[in-house]
Design an enzyme around this catalytic site. Structure first.
Site, PDB file in Angstrom:
ATOM      1  N   ASP A 146     -18.358 -28.825 -18.552  1.00 42.96           N
ATOM      2  CA  ASP A 146     -17.950 -30.236 -18.404  1.00 42.96           C
ATOM      3  C   ASP A 146     -19.098 -31.030 -17.411  1.00 42.96           C
ATOM      4  O   ASP A 146     -19.946 -30.319 -16.560  1.00 42.96           O
ATOM      5  CB  ASP A 146     -16.495 -30.118 -17.368  1.00 42.96           C
ATOM      6  CG  ASP A 146     -16.990 -29.478 -16.042  1.00 42.96           C
ATOM      7  OD1 ASP A 146     -17.853 -28.517 -15.938  1.00 42.96           O
ATOM      8  OD2 ASP A 146     -16.381 -29.810 -14.959  1.00 42.96           O
ATOM      9  N   GLU A 147     -18.990 -32.337 -17.361  1.00 45.53           N
ATOM     10  CA  GLU A 147     -19.750 -33.253 -16.518  1.00 45.53           C
ATOM     11  C   GLU A 147     -21.269 -32.889 -16.575  1.00 45.53           C
ATOM     12  O   GLU A 147     -21.840 -32.832 -15.546  1.00 45.53           O
ATOM     13  CB  GLU A 147     -19.366 -33.352 -15.202  1.00 45.53           C
ATOM     14  CG  GLU A 147     -17.820 -33.782 -14.876  1.00 45.53           C
ATOM     15  CD  GLU A 147     -17.207 -33.498 -13.595  1.00 45.53           C
ATOM     16  OE1 GLU A 147     -16.605 -34.537 -13.172  1.00 45.53           O
ATOM     17  OE2 GLU A 147     -17.552 -32.634 -13.051  1.00 45.53           O
TER      18      GLU A 147
END
Length: 529
Positions: A332-333
């Site tokens: 993620d991210e």
């Protein structure tokens, strides 16, 4: 004459008793009521009350099948009951009546059970030991909350009569604990495991690495733990798990029928690794230690071959320590990784996980690459997440990728309850108890087939969480609702009924020393003392 007065007094007493009043003017003591069978959290699949209750007495024993696992569940139950009842409660393979734990074939699945209670005893039946253990959690809730105390209580210890038949809706009922932002000791993790087990949670996802800290010893890259495990958000002392520590967490979780799912987040959220080894950086320069809370600025160097040597070593050593089927690779991210590099990285790393016998899990951004066959994607978007992103996840689900639902504005346990909550964040919104409970995993993600949903998981990120009391305040009461979403049939889902059952958990948490948020949305009983 004296005999005449005694006769009159006796007749008067009988009349008072007949009208419900004692000779002293007080109402007679009534038998203590037993907890109704349908007062349990998570709501059982089927409840049929009826018949006399069973009373646990000094003569009660716990009868188990002649198997090591059944005996272990029996000993666990005895350890719960002995301090508060003061009874011996011997665990034995002989005798009748009392409390019986039996393993037998039946329509229970791997985790279901049947509870039968009547005047002569309580019988828990399951096909697998996990089912017996989950049945024990139900039995605990059918006893007064004082059963959870560690000193002798007055009782009585009544179990309502009737039958419960129970199997879970989903096989994945998880909780994630972020030990990277703030480090939590083995004993603190064990305490949380015991609390998760109360509500039939069966997965413990440990977020072991992030920008702020690396928490697991890796022999082939020792500075990860010794150097980058040395701090945390705000600059505290941090810490890390030795391999023996981690194995003790795994062992303890297994004794409560939870599977540990370790996560090494990559290619982003990797400043801890990059700070430990300069060669993992594209420019060969190690960044400074990071103790802040911003995200998205770090990335492994996708173009360097040493990156994959590093990933291979970490996954190999972690897989060897983890008997469970899954290994979480984050994903993620990764804002500092180009889309092209992200896809290239995931194409290289997913086969490494499979090569060490584990199934890949990633945050739902994994669906922006090509999820491996059998991989699971953990969705953490919001109700308001854009249609394009939701459709990408739904398309992966239609293609065979399983989905774990962790919507941040529903079941992120680090979100504030209200604007005044002293802990937590609010980037996903304010998440009161009703909002956390009042949604259906089966139809939450548009376009994703219900069959793709493996279950739910409640993450607890720890930017603002630094001690067990913080964990408990943010997890309770919302964790119980997540557990019900994962376990109970959709037909039982009703906020007005649930909040009454939830309120009854308050005294139990107090007996266990759990400091919880007394939401005004829940009709809690008055606190004593």
């Amino acid at each position: 004459m004296r005999q005449h007065h005694r006769t009159l007094r006796l007749l008067g007493s009988l009349l008072l008793v007949a009208t419900g009043v004692s000779a002293t003017g007080a109402a007679p003591a009534r038998p203590a009521p037993s907890t109704p069978l349908d007062r349990v959290v998570p709501a059982p699949a089927s409840v049929a009350p009826g018949g006399s209750p069973y009373r646990i007495t000094p003569d009660t024993h716990i009868r188990v099948d002649d198997s090591g696992e059944a005996r272990r569940v029996g000993e666990y139950l005895a350890a719960v009951l002995r301090p508060s009842t003061g009874y011996r409660l011997p665990v034995t393979t002989r005798g009748g009546g009392g409390i019986r734990l039996r393993l037998a074939k039946g329509p229970f699945g791997a985790e279901g059970y049947r509870l039968d209670s009547g005047r002569k005893g309580v019988t828990l039946t399951a096909a697998e030991p996990a089912g017996l253990f989950h049945g024990v959690q139900t039995l605990r809730q059918l006893l007064p909350a004082a059963v959870e105390k560690d000193s002798v209580q007055p009782g009585p210890w009544l179990v309502a009569g009737g039958t419960i038949k129970d199997t879970p809706r989903y096989g994945w009922r998880g909780a994630m604990l972020d030990v990277s932002r703030h480090f939590f000791t083995v004993d603190q993790v064990k305490r949380y495991i015991d609390q998760l087990a109360l509500y039939k949670i069966n997965k413990l996802h440990l977020h072991l690495s992030d920008d702020q800290g690396w928490r697991i010893a890796i022999d082939s890259w020792p500075r990860l733990a010794t150097y980058r495990g040395s701090t945390q958000v705000g600059g505290g002392p941090g810490g890390h798990y030795t391999k023996a520590d981690y194995q003790e967490i795994v062992r303890y979780a297994s004794s409560r029928y939870l599977e540990v799912v370790p996560e090494i987040d990559m290619p982003g959220h990797t400043n801890a690794a990059l700070a430990s080894y300069a060669e993992l950086n594209c420019d060969g320069v190690a960044p400074a230690l990071y103790t802040g809370t911003e995200v998205g600025f770090s990335s492994l160097c996708v173009g360097k071959e040493i990156t994959y040597d590093f990933v291979d070593d970490v996954i190999r050593e972690l897989a060897a320590l983890t008997p469970g089927a899954y290994l979480h690779i984050g994903g993620d991210e990764a804002h500092s990784t180009s889309h092209e590099d992200y896809v290239k990285f995931m194409d290289r790393v997913q086969p490494i996980v499979a090569g060490y016998g584990k199934t890949v899990i990633g945050w739902h951004q994994l669906t922006g690459a090509t999820p491996a066959k059998g991989a699971l994607a953990q969705y953490w978007g919001l109700d308001g997440t854009g249609a394009e992103e939701k459709e990408r996840v739904a398309a992966a689900a239609r293609g065979g990728t399983g989905i774990i639902l962790s919507p941040a504005d529903r079941i992120y346990l680090d979100m504030k309850y209200t604007a005044d909550t002293p802990l937590g964040l609010d980037w996903a919104g304010l998440v009161e108890v009703k909002r956390s409970y009042d949604w259906d995993p089966g139809d939450y993600l548009p376009g994703a087939p219900a069959s793709a949903v493996r279950g739910v998981e409640a993450p607890l990120w720890t930017e603002t969480i630094s001690k067990s009391a913080d964990i408990e305040y943010m997890a309770f009461p919302r964790l119980a609702g997540v557990a019900e979403l994962g376990w109970s049939p959709a037909a039982t889902h009703d906020w007005d009924a649930y909040k009454v059952r939830l309120a009854a958990q308050g005294p139990r948490w107090e007996a266990l020393g759990i400091g919880y948020y007394r939401s005004p949305q829940v009709p809690w009983p008055a606190q004593r003392g």
